[in-house]
Design an enzyme around this catalytic site. Structure first.
Site, mmCIF file in Angstrom:
data_model
loop_
_atom_site.group_PDB
_atom_site.id
_atom_site.type_symbol
_atom_site.label_atom_id
_atom_site.label_comp_id
_atom_site.label_asym_id
_atom_site.label_seq_id
_atom_site.Cartn_x
_atom_site.Cartn_y
_atom_site.Cartn_z
ATOM 1 N NE ARG A 84 -4.452 -1.316 0.111
ATOM 2 C CZ ARG A 84 -4.586 -2.272 -0.749
ATOM 3 N NH1 ARG A 84 -3.456 -2.557 -1.608
ATOM 4 N NH2 ARG A 84 -5.647 -3.181 -0.747
ATOM 5 C CG HIS A 143 -3.808 -1.024 -6.988
ATOM 6 N ND1 HIS A 143 -4.106 -0.224 -5.926
ATOM 7 C CD2 HIS A 143 -3.541 -2.395 -6.770
ATOM 8 C CE1 HIS A 143 -4.428 -1.372 -4.684
ATOM 9 N NE2 HIS A 143 -4.097 -2.559 -5.409
HETATM 10 N N1 LIG Z 1 -1.124 -4.282 -5.369
HETATM 11 C C1 LIG Z 1 -1.890 -5.231 -5.409
HETATM 12 O O1 LIG Z 1 -2.445 -5.483 -6.628
HETATM 13 C C2 LIG Z 1 -2.279 -5.906 -4.196
HETATM 14 C C3 LIG Z 1 -3.181 -6.969 -4.360
HETATM 15 C C4 LIG Z 1 -3.368 -7.681 -3.188
HETATM 16 C C5 LIG Z 1 -2.904 -7.226 -2.009
HETATM 17 N N2 LIG Z 1 -2.321 -6.340 -1.971
HETATM 18 C C6 LIG Z 1 -1.688 -5.780 -0.483
HETATM 19 O O2 LIG Z 1 -1.110 -6.801 0.180
HETATM 20 C C7 LIG Z 1 -1.490 -6.842 1.289
HETATM 21 C C8 LIG Z 1 -0.930 -8.162 2.143
HETATM 22 O O3 LIG Z 1 -1.945 -9.006 1.900
HETATM 23 P P1 LIG Z 1 -1.919 -10.558 2.525
HETATM 24 O O4 LIG Z 1 -2.949 -11.262 2.149
HETATM 25 O O5 LIG Z 1 -0.471 -11.289 2.513
HETATM 26 O O6 LIG Z 1 -2.079 -10.057 3.851
HETATM 27 P P2 LIG Z 1 -2.010 -10.998 5.343
HETATM 28 O O7 LIG Z 1 -2.232 -12.494 5.135
HETATM 29 O O8 LIG Z 1 -2.855 -10.447 6.504
HETATM 30 O O9 LIG Z 1 -0.333 -10.691 5.807
HETATM 31 C C9 LIG Z 1 0.058 -9.557 6.202
HETATM 32 C C10 LIG Z 1 1.463 -9.688 6.750
HETATM 33 O O10 LIG Z 1 1.933 -8.582 7.456
HETATM 34 C C11 LIG Z 1 2.182 -8.651 8.599
HETATM 35 N N3 LIG Z 1 2.100 -7.463 9.369
HETATM 36 C C12 LIG Z 1 0.841 -6.924 9.667
HETATM 37 N N4 LIG Z 1 1.310 -5.825 10.473
HETATM 38 C C13 LIG Z 1 2.448 -5.852 10.923
HETATM 39 C C14 LIG Z 1 3.153 -5.054 11.792
HETATM 40 N N5 LIG Z 1 2.698 -4.072 12.534
HETATM 41 N N6 LIG Z 1 4.519 -5.309 11.941
HETATM 42 C C15 LIG Z 1 4.974 -6.464 11.207
HETATM 43 N N7 LIG Z 1 4.329 -7.109 10.273
HETATM 44 C C16 LIG Z 1 3.044 -6.898 10.009
HETATM 45 C C17 LIG Z 1 1.319 -9.866 9.222
HETATM 46 O O11 LIG Z 1 2.190 -10.541 10.394
HETATM 47 P P3 LIG Z 1 1.814 -11.744 11.143
HETATM 48 O O12 LIG Z 1 2.091 -12.749 10.070
HETATM 49 O O13 LIG Z 1 2.627 -11.967 12.281
HETATM 50 O O14 LIG Z 1 0.271 -11.718 10.979
HETATM 51 C C18 LIG Z 1 1.738 -10.701 8.171
HETATM 52 O O15 LIG Z 1 2.629 -11.609 7.883
HETATM 53 C C19 LIG Z 1 -2.528 -6.370 1.560
HETATM 54 O O16 LIG Z 1 -3.210 -5.854 2.755
HETATM 55 C C20 LIG Z 1 -2.962 -5.390 0.476
HETATM 56 O O17 LIG Z 1 -2.770 -3.924 0.991
HETATM 57 C C21 LIG Z 1 -1.846 -5.379 -3.014
#
Ligand SMILES: NC(=O)c1ccc[n+]([C@@H]2O[C@H](COP(=O)([O-])OP(=O)(O)OC[C@H]3O[C@@H](n4cnc5c(N)ncnc54)[C@H](OP(=O)(O)O)[C@@H]3O)[C@@H](O)[C@H]2O)c1
Length: 309
Positions: A224, A272
């Site tokens: 993001r 994006h």
């Molecule tokens: N550009 C695009 O096209 C696109 C598409 C889809 C998603 N995204 C982005 O990708 C992000 C991640 O998606 P996801 O499905 O992988 O999410 P997720 O499964 O919820 O994983 C989030 C990761 O971030 C870590 N995290 C969260 N808060 C943190 C903090 N304060 N300090 C350290 N680590 C932290 C989490 O730690 P834990 O493992 O300990 O919970 C987890 O490893 C989405 O939220 C979205 O913003 C972008």
């Protein structure tokens, strides 16, 4: 009959109506799927945060909001939402992100830009290092970050990863929490951001943290936009602390035409598109959660409202 409201931008209805109907049928669910219902008759809301539904209070019998997007920052703080919020996790979204991240990491690792710029008749062999000699750090080891990390580890990159809680992935040196961030970033040559945007991650990449990276490092952000302090990023590109930033996400989207990122020689802008929810596979996730709701089983991928992801 289960009433499912499709509350997303009208343009996505055509992409989803048949795939959702097929996925519900495959689960043996009898569903009335529509873009409009009296709110008090809705059982589940398939949701995109940019839909017109912003007040959930009239949906008095709804059991869950099933988000079409992985990111939930635009709905997680909605105080009118008192039922479970499930974010999107699905194979198509994950596969797309793995391909995009791997491709952009390899672009910088192999020096493909220099290759393209030097096709001028002069034979100048420059061998890239092996992946095992390239330090890559993945911030975020969730659904998407861990899948990308596994692919990069399979290519043998010298890989570190960082998450909020401790994670373990074969071939990845893992760090966690505020205390682990410096170790994860120090000396990294390529950093990939796959964190959610939460109060704890906003502006994570400050000038100080960028200064921990190897000189000439590359930042790749498909997470993001607001994870990065944009002014610090531009300054780090200016001084050579960073050699390039590949940015897919921005504080304001679409990125305004006059934004300095567009014309910057050390910035790659993609609109994006790193990955996208794919209707066929996403419909399977949604149907499974409706099945679970009807069977009284726990929903998959429920957002922790306190952590905001
Ligand atoms: N550009 C695009 O096209 C696109 C598409 C889809 C998603 N995204 C982005 O990708 C992000 C991640 O998606 P996801 O499905 O992988 O999410 P997720 O499964 O919820 O994983 C989030 C990761 O971030 C870590 N995290 C969260 N808060 C943190 C903090 N304060 N300090 C350290 N680590 C932290 C989490 O730690 P834990 O493992 O300990 O919970 C987890 O490893 C989405 O939220 C979205 O913003 C972008």
């Amino acid at each position: 009959m289960i009433n499912v409201l499709f509350a997303a931008k009208p343009g996505s209805w055509d992409a989803y109506r048949e795939t959702l109907a097929a996925a519900f049928a495959a689960k043996g669910l009898t569903v009335d799927l529509r873009q409009d219902f009296p709110p008090e008759e809705v059982d589940y809301i398939v949701y995109a945060p940019n839909s017109s539904v912003q007040d959930f209070r009239p949906y008095i019998r709804a059991k869950a909001v099933l988000n079409l997007w992985a990111g939930v920052e635009n709905v997680v703080h909605n105080d009118t939402l008192a039922i479970p919020l499930c974010r999107m996790v699905e194979d198509g979204l994950t596969e797309g992100m793995v391909e995009w991240v791997t491709g952009h990491v390899l672009r910088h690792h192999l020096g493909i830009d220099a290759c393209l710029a030097q096709q001028d008749g002069q034979w100048r062999p420059v061998y890239p290092p092996l992946a095992r000699e390239r330090r890559v750090t993945m911030l975020g080891l969730g659904e998407l970050g861990s899948a990308c990390a596994r692919m990069l580890a399979a290519l043998k990159f010298d890989l570190s990863g960082w998450s909020r809680t401790e994670r373990s992935i074969d071939g990845v040196k893992t760090f966690s929490g505020d205390a682990g961030l410096r170790a994860a970033l120090t000396g990294a040559e390529i950093v990939v951001l796959l964190l959610p945007l939460t109060p704890a991650t906003e502006n994570l990449m400050t000038a100080e943290r960028l200064s921990w990276l190897a000189r000439g490092a590359v930042l790749i952000n498909p997470g993001r936009g607001a994870l990065i302090d944009d002014a610090a990023l531009l300054a780090a590109l200016e001084t050579g602390r960073l050699s390039h930033a590949t940015l897919d996400v921005f504080r304001t989207e679409p990125l305004p035409p006059d934004h300095p990122f567009w014309g910057h020689p050390k910035v790659t802008v993609t609109p994006h598109v790193a990955s996208e929810t794919r209707p066929v596979t996403a419909s399977m996730t949604i149907a499974e959660n409706v099945r679970r709701g009807e069977a009284g089983e726990p929903f998959l991928h429920v957002v922790n409202r306190t952590q905001a992801y």
